[in-house]
Scaffold this motif. Structure first.
Motif, PDB file in Angstrom:
ATOM      1  N   PRO A 181       0.802  -1.231   0.000  1.00 17.38           N
ATOM      2  CA  PRO A 181       0.000   0.000   0.000  1.00 17.38           C
ATOM      3  C   PRO A 181       0.835   1.282   0.000  1.00 17.38           C
ATOM      4  O   PRO A 181       0.428   2.281  -0.596  1.00 17.38           O
ATOM      5  N   TYR A 182       1.991   1.251   0.641  1.00 19.60           N
ATOM      6  CA  TYR A 182       2.839   2.443   0.678  1.00 19.60           C
ATOM      7  C   TYR A 182       3.385   2.770  -0.709  1.00 19.60           C
ATOM      8  O   TYR A 182       3.386   3.922  -1.128  1.00 19.60           O
ATOM      9  N   TYR A 183       3.846   1.749  -1.414  1.00 18.21           N
ATOM     10  CA  TYR A 183       4.383   1.989  -2.755  1.00 18.21           C
ATOM     11  C   TYR A 183       3.283   2.355  -3.744  1.00 18.21           C
ATOM     12  O   TYR A 183       3.491   3.183  -4.630  1.00 18.21           O
ATOM     13  N   LYS A 184       2.097   1.779  -3.583  1.00 23.00           N
ATOM     14  CA  LYS A 184       0.982   2.151  -4.457  1.00 23.00           C
ATOM     15  C   LYS A 184       0.566   3.597  -4.211  1.00 23.00           C
ATOM     16  O   LYS A 184       0.217   4.317  -5.142  1.00 23.00           O
ATOM     17  N   SER A 185       0.623   4.024  -2.958  1.00 22.20           N
ATOM     18  CA  SER A 185       0.322   5.412  -2.632  1.00 22.20           C
ATOM     19  C   SER A 185       1.332   6.346  -3.286  1.00 22.20           C
ATOM     20  O   SER A 185       0.962   7.402  -3.825  1.00 22.20           O
ATOM     21  N   LEU A 186       2.603   5.955  -3.252  1.00 18.20           N
ATOM     22  CA  LEU A 186       3.630   6.764  -3.918  1.00 18.20           C
ATOM     23  C   LEU A 186       3.345   6.890  -5.403  1.00 18.20           C
ATOM     24  O   LEU A 186       3.493   7.963  -5.990  1.00 18.20           O
ATOM     25  N   LEU A 187       2.916   5.790  -6.030  1.00 12.78           N
ATOM     26  CA  LEU A 187       2.619   5.823  -7.465  1.00 12.78           C
ATOM     27  C   LEU A 187       1.365   6.635  -7.781  1.00 12.78           C
ATOM     28  O   LEU A 187       1.294   7.274  -8.827  1.00 12.78           O
ATOM     29  N   ARG A 188       0.396   6.612  -6.890  1.00 15.83           N
ATOM     30  CA  ARG A 188      -0.809   7.438  -7.110  1.00 15.83           C
ATOM     31  C   ARG A 188      -0.434   8.920  -7.131  1.00 15.83           C
ATOM     32  O   ARG A 188      -0.959   9.688  -7.921  1.00 15.83           O
ATOM     33  N   ASN A 189       0.482   9.300  -6.241  1.00 18.60           N
ATOM     34  CA  ASN A 189       0.893  10.705  -6.160  1.00 18.60           C
ATOM     35  C   ASN A 189       1.903  11.088  -7.233  1.00 18.60           C
ATOM     36  O   ASN A 189       1.999  12.256  -7.598  1.00 18.60           O
ATOM     37  N   ASP A 190       2.667  10.116  -7.699  1.00 20.95           N
ATOM     38  CA  ASP A 190       3.681  10.379  -8.723  1.00 20.95           C
ATOM     39  C   ASP A 190       3.816   9.141  -9.613  1.00 20.95           C
ATOM     40  O   ASP A 190       4.631   8.265  -9.338  1.00 20.95           O
ATOM     41  N   PRO A 191       2.998   9.039 -10.658  1.00 18.05           N
ATOM     42  CA  PRO A 191       3.010   7.857 -11.522  1.00 18.05           C
ATOM     43  C   PRO A 191       4.363   7.567 -12.175  1.00 18.05           C
ATOM     44  O   PRO A 191       4.596   6.449 -12.635  1.00 18.05           O
ATOM     45  N   LYS A 192       5.247   8.537 -12.203  1.00 10.00           N
ATOM     46  CA  LYS A 192       6.566   8.325 -12.815  1.00 10.00           C
ATOM     47  C   LYS A 192       7.635   7.978 -11.782  1.00 10.00           C
ATOM     48  O   LYS A 192       8.816   8.030 -12.081  1.00 10.00           O
ATOM     49  N   ASN A 193       7.222   7.615 -10.580  1.00 14.35           N
ATOM     50  CA  ASN A 193       8.169   7.252  -9.531  1.00 14.35           C
ATOM     51  C   ASN A 193       8.713   5.856  -9.824  1.00 14.35           C
ATOM     52  O   ASN A 193       8.106   4.841  -9.488  1.00 14.35           O
ATOM     53  N   HIS A 194       9.867   5.811 -10.459  1.00 14.10           N
ATOM     54  CA  HIS A 194      10.457   4.540 -10.890  1.00 14.10           C
ATOM     55  C   HIS A 194      10.900   3.691  -9.704  1.00 14.10           C
ATOM     56  O   HIS A 194      10.853   2.466  -9.776  1.00 14.10           O
ATOM     57  N   HIS A 195      11.304   4.337  -8.631  1.00 13.95           N
ATOM     58  CA  HIS A 195      11.698   3.588  -7.433  1.00 13.95           C
ATOM     59  C   HIS A 195      10.503   2.798  -6.884  1.00 13.95           C
ATOM     60  O   HIS A 195      10.624   1.616  -6.545  1.00 13.95           O
ATOM     61  N   ALA A 196       9.352   3.439  -6.818  1.00 12.30           N
ATOM     62  CA  ALA A 196       8.157   2.768  -6.310  1.00 12.30           C
ATOM     63  C   ALA A 196       7.733   1.631  -7.244  1.00 12.30           C
ATOM     64  O   ALA A 196       7.376   0.543  -6.778  1.00 12.30           O
ATOM     65  N   SER A 197       7.787   1.870  -8.551  1.00 12.49           N
ATOM     66  CA  SER A 197       7.432   0.823  -9.512  1.00 12.49           C
ATOM     67  C   SER A 197       8.346  -0.381  -9.384  1.00 12.49           C
ATOM     68  O   SER A 197       7.888  -1.527  -9.344  1.00 12.49           O
ATOM     69  N   TYR A 198       9.630  -0.114  -9.322  1.00 10.27           N
ATOM     70  CA  TYR A 198      10.592  -1.207  -9.207  1.00 10.27           C
ATOM     71  C   TYR A 198      10.428  -1.953  -7.885  1.00 10.27           C
ATOM     72  O   TYR A 198      10.500  -3.182  -7.840  1.00 10.27           O
ATOM     73  N   SER A 199      10.173  -1.219  -6.816  1.00 11.26           N
ATOM     74  CA  SER A 199       9.968  -1.857  -5.512  1.00 11.26           C
ATOM     75  C   SER A 199       8.735  -2.755  -5.538  1.00 11.26           C
ATOM     76  O   SER A 199       8.761  -3.864  -4.989  1.00 11.26           O
ATOM     77  N   LEU A 200       7.662  -2.296  -6.174  1.00  8.97           N
ATOM     78  CA  LEU A 200       6.474  -3.139  -6.301  1.00  8.97           C
ATOM     79  C   LEU A 200       6.771  -4.386  -7.134  1.00  8.97           C
ATOM     80  O   LEU A 200       6.322  -5.488  -6.788  1.00  8.97           O
ATOM     81  N   ALA A 201       7.527  -4.232  -8.198  1.00 12.04           N
ATOM     82  CA  ALA A 201       7.900  -5.395  -9.011  1.00 12.04           C
ATOM     83  C   ALA A 201       8.692  -6.397  -8.167  1.00 12.04           C
ATOM     84  O   ALA A 201       8.450  -7.610  -8.234  1.00 12.04           O
ATOM     85  N   ARG A 202       9.614  -5.901  -7.364  1.00 11.57           N
ATOM     86  CA  ARG A 202      10.405  -6.787  -6.490  1.00 11.57           C
ATOM     87  C   ARG A 202       9.514  -7.498  -5.477  1.00 11.57           C
ATOM     88  O   ARG A 202       9.657  -8.695  -5.232  1.00 11.57           O
ATOM     89  N   ILE A 203       8.598  -6.746  -4.883  1.00 14.94           N
ATOM     90  CA  ILE A 203       7.701  -7.330  -3.880  1.00 14.94           C
ATOM     91  C   ILE A 203       6.878  -8.452  -4.497  1.00 14.94           C
ATOM     92  O   ILE A 203       6.789  -9.554  -3.944  1.00 14.94           O
ATOM     93  N   TYR A 204       6.280  -8.181  -5.649  1.00 11.43           N
ATOM     94  CA  TYR A 204       5.454  -9.204  -6.282  1.00 11.43           C
ATOM     95  C   TYR A 204       6.286 -10.402  -6.725  1.00 11.43           C
ATOM     96  O   TYR A 204       5.805 -11.540  -6.677  1.00 11.43           O
ATOM     97  N   ALA A 205       7.521 -10.176  -7.099  1.00 10.37           N
ATOM     98  CA  ALA A 205       8.406 -11.303  -7.428  1.00 10.37           C
ATOM     99  C   ALA A 205       8.693 -12.133  -6.175  1.00 10.37           C
ATOM    100  O   ALA A 205       8.692 -13.368  -6.227  1.00 10.37           O
ATOM    101  N   PHE A 206       8.927 -11.467  -5.053  1.00  4.66           N
ATOM    102  CA  PHE A 206       9.177 -12.175  -3.796  1.00  4.66           C
ATOM    103  C   PHE A 206       7.996 -13.044  -3.379  1.00  4.66           C
ATOM    104  O   PHE A 206       8.177 -14.126  -2.824  1.00  4.66           O
ATOM    105  N   ILE A 207       6.773 -12.549  -3.621  1.00  5.40           N
ATOM    106  CA  ILE A 207       5.591 -13.310  -3.203  1.00  5.40           C
ATOM    107  C   ILE A 207       5.060 -14.195  -4.344  1.00  5.40           C
ATOM    108  O   ILE A 207       3.953 -14.718  -4.260  1.00  5.40           O
ATOM    109  N   LYS A 208       5.861 -14.343  -5.382  1.00  3.27           N
ATOM    110  CA  LYS A 208       5.584 -15.263  -6.495  1.00  3.27           C
ATOM    111  C   LYS A 208       4.337 -14.888  -7.299  1.00  3.27           C
ATOM    112  O   LYS A 208       3.612 -15.738  -7.775  1.00  3.27           O
ATOM    113  N   ASP A 209       4.105 -13.583  -7.454  1.00  2.00           N
ATOM    114  CA  ASP A 209       2.998 -13.091  -8.281  1.00  2.00           C
ATOM    115  C   ASP A 209       3.625 -12.487  -9.544  1.00  2.00           C
ATOM    116  O   ASP A 209       3.804 -11.272  -9.650  1.00  2.00           O
ATOM    117  N   LYS A 210       3.961 -13.358 -10.477  1.00  2.00           N
ATOM    118  CA  LYS A 210       4.719 -12.961 -11.661  1.00  2.00           C
ATOM    119  C   LYS A 210       3.979 -11.945 -12.527  1.00  2.00           C
ATOM    120  O   LYS A 210       4.588 -10.981 -12.995  1.00  2.00           O
TER     121      LYS A 210
END
Length: 93
Positions: A57-86
């Motif tokens: 939710p924290y990273y999604k909030s960052l993206l809602r406020n700044d859709p071009k936040n590449h750090h938040a996008s990459y962090s979400l990608a890492r999180i979903y990879a960790f929880i096996k949601d390809k």
């Protein structure tokens, strides 16, 4: 504000995630500063504590406020990879 944020970062970096979370939550309610700085710190703390679903939710909030936040996008990608949601991981790459 800056001292509290530094303390929370120190606690997170020294693996004291629960203490860091308490400092973050206490200050988030007191200080009227932009929530994005607290969202970033909260997301990093939860990610470091391996509480991946709590960080989302924290990273999604960052993206809602700044859709071009590449750090938040990459962090979400890492999180979903960790929880096996390809499919979700690929969405944020």
């Amino acid at each position: 504000f800056s001292h509290s944020k530094i303390l929370a970062e120190f606690l997170a970096h020294s693996s004291q995630y629960d203490k860091a979370k308490k400092v973050i939550l206490d200050n988030r309610n007191i200080h009227p500063y932009p929530q994005s700085s607290w969202d970033d710190l909260s997301g990093r703390n939860e990610l470091a504590a391996h509480k991946y679903k709590d960080a989302v939710p924290y990273y999604k909030s960052l993206l809602r406020n700044d859709p071009k936040n590449h750090h938040a996008s990459y962090s979400l990608a890492r999180i979903y990879a960790f929880i096996k949601d390809k499919s979700s991981a690929l969405k944020y790459l």
